[in-house]
Design a protein around this motif. Structure first.
Motif, PDB file in Angstrom:
ATOM      1  N   ASP A 155      29.501  50.147  66.318  1.00 22.27           N
ATOM      2  CA  ASP A 155      30.591  49.948  67.263  1.00 22.27           C
ATOM      3  C   ASP A 155      31.738  49.337  66.468  1.00 22.27           C
ATOM      4  O   ASP A 155      31.878  48.114  66.375  1.00 22.27           O
ATOM      5  N   SER A 192      31.229  44.956  61.894  1.00 26.65           N
ATOM      6  CA  SER A 192      30.969  45.682  63.134  1.00 26.65           C
ATOM      7  C   SER A 192      29.478  45.817  63.388  1.00 26.65           C
ATOM      8  O   SER A 192      28.669  45.892  62.457  1.00 26.65           O
ATOM      9  N   HIS A 229      26.349  56.821  69.394  1.00 32.32           N
ATOM     10  CA  HIS A 229      27.529  57.679  69.540  1.00 32.32           C
ATOM     11  C   HIS A 229      27.161  59.158  69.474  1.00 32.32           C
ATOM     12  O   HIS A 229      27.867  59.995  70.057  1.00 32.32           O
ATOM     13  N   GLN A 271      38.695  55.572  69.852  1.00 32.97           N
ATOM     14  CA  GLN A 271      37.233  55.568  69.790  1.00 32.97           C
ATOM     15  C   GLN A 271      36.814  56.045  68.395  1.00 32.97           C
ATOM     16  O   GLN A 271      36.334  57.159  68.201  1.00 32.97           O
ATOM     17  N   SER A 298      34.427  55.173  66.192  1.00 33.92           N
ATOM     18  CA  SER A 298      33.017  55.450  65.891  1.00 33.92           C
ATOM     19  C   SER A 298      32.589  56.783  66.490  1.00 33.92           C
ATOM     20  O   SER A 298      31.870  57.568  65.857  1.00 33.92           O
TER      21      SER A 298
END
Length: 313
Positions: A54, A64, A71, A278, A280
C-alpha cells in the motif's frame, strides 16, 4: 582429462580477452546503450515492489506496508478491467492483422519499382508520417474526418449520404485507430524488410527471369523466402506488444462516447494512477501486462522454433 578441460577453459578465456581488446572500439560504442538500459529500464524495476504494497509517496517504498497480492485480487475483481483488457486485445489483434503485413507488401512494391528517382520519392513520402507526433496526427485525422468540413464527409454528402462523425462513433472508432496507425507506421516499418531485400543476390532474379519466371513467381520464390527470417523475428517481437497499446494514439482520439470500445489498459492506468493516485494498483496492472507479454514472446518463439528454422533463440 581434467588437465585438458582446464587448458580449454584457459584458452577460451584468453580468446575472449583477445577479442575484447581487438574489437575494443565497438565495445566502447556499446557503453551508452548499455547505460541507457541499465538506468531507464532495469533500474526502475526495483519499483515493482510497489505492486505488493500500500504505497504512499510520503512513506516511500521502504516505509509502505506490504500487502501481498491484495492489488492483484482487486485488479481481477474490478468491473472495468475485463472490458479494458478486451478492448486492448481486440485493437491490438486488428493492428497485428492489418499493420504487420502492410510494411512487407510496401517493401515488395518498392523493390519492384525500377525508376530510382520515383522509388526514393515514394520511400521518403511513406517515412514522413513516422516523424509526426500523435498530437499532430490526431488533429489531421480529426480535420480529415470532420462531419462539417472534412473531405470524406463532403464526398459522402455529395453522394447523398448523411455526414458521419467517425471518431465519435463506437462502431468506427477502432477502424480509425487501425487506419491512422497504418498510415503512420507503414513506411518506417518497411525499412527493416528493405534492408533484407537489398541483401538478395541480383543474379537470382536474373536467372529466374531467364528461366521464364514472371514478376509474381520471382516474388514468391526469391523475395519472400529471403524475407522469412526477418518476418519471423519481427512477428515474435510484435507478439510481445499485444498488450502494449499506444497510449498517445488512443488518448488523443478517445472521447466519452467511445470509452466502451476504445478504453485500453494504458488509458485505464493513466486514470487510476495519475488522476486517482492509486500507484500500487496501477503498478500491479502493468506487472500483470508485462508478465503476459513475456509469456506471449516465449510462446511465439517456441512455435517459430518448432515450425521453421528461424527464432530469437
Amino acid at each position: 582429462m581434467a588437465s585438458a578441460k582446464k587448458v580449454n577453459t584457459v584458452t577460451k578465456k584468453q580468446g575472449f580477452f583477445t577479442n575484447l581488446y581487438r574489437y575494443r572500439e565497438y565495445y566502447i560504442m556499446l557503453i551508452p546503450g548499455i547505460l541507457f538500459f541499465l538506468v531507464f529500464c532495469y533500474g526502475p524495476m526495483y519499483g515493482l515492489v510497489i505492486a505488493f504494497q500500500d504505497y504512499y509517496p510520503l512513506k516511500g517504498i521502504s516505509g509502505s506496508e506490504f500487502v501481498g497480492l491484495k492489488h492483484f485480487k482487486a485488479l481481477f475483481s474490478n468491473p472495468f478491467f475485463l472490458s479494458v483488457l478486451k478492448n486492448t486485445l481486440i485493437i491490438s489483434v486488428y493492428k497485428l492483422i492489418v499493420c504487420f503485413p502492410a510494411p512487407i507488401f510496401l517493401c515488395i512494391a518498392l523493390n519492384e519499382i525500377k525508376n530510382a528517382k520515383f522509388k526514393k520519392i515514394a520511400q521518403s513520402v511513406s517515412y514522413l508520417p513516422h516523424f509526426i507526433s500523435w498530437v499532430v496526427v490526431s488533429g489531421i485525422i480529426l480535420e480529415f474526418l470532420s462531419p462539417s468540413r472534412g473531405p470524406v464527409n463532403i464526398i459522402l454528402q455529395n453522394l447523398g449520404f448523411d455526414p458521419v462523425f467517425f471518431v465519435a462513433e463506437p462502431k468506427y472508432f477502432r477502424g480509425v485507430l487501425v487506419a491512422s496507425d497504418l498510415w503512420k507506421s507503414i513506411g518506417w516499418g518497411s525499412i527493416v524488410y528493405l534492408a533484407a531485400v537489398t541483401g538478395i543476390d541480383p543474379s537470382l532474379y536474373e536467372a529466374a527471369e531467364m528461366d521464364g519466371a514472371g514478376r509474381i513467381k520471382r516474388i514468391i520464390h526469391i523475395t519472400l523466402p529471403a524475407l522469412a527470417p526477418i518476418v519471423t523475428v519481427m512477428l515474435i517481437m510484435q507478439s510481445g506488444k499485444i498488450l502494449n497499446d499506444s497510449f498517445e494514439q488512443v488518448y488523443n482520439f478517445l472521447t466519452p462516447t467511445t470509452y466502451e470500445v476504445g478504453d485500453v489498459i494504458s488509458t485505464f492506468v493513466y486514470r487510476m494512477g495519475i488522476q486517482k493516485m492509486q500507484y500500487s494498483f496501477t503498478t500491479a496492472v502493468d506487472l500483470f501486462k508485462n508478465i503476459i507479454s513475456f509469456g506471449l514472446v516465449m510462446l511465439t518463439n517456441y512455435v517459430a522454433r518448432k515450425t521453421n528454422d528461424y527464432a530469437l533463440w
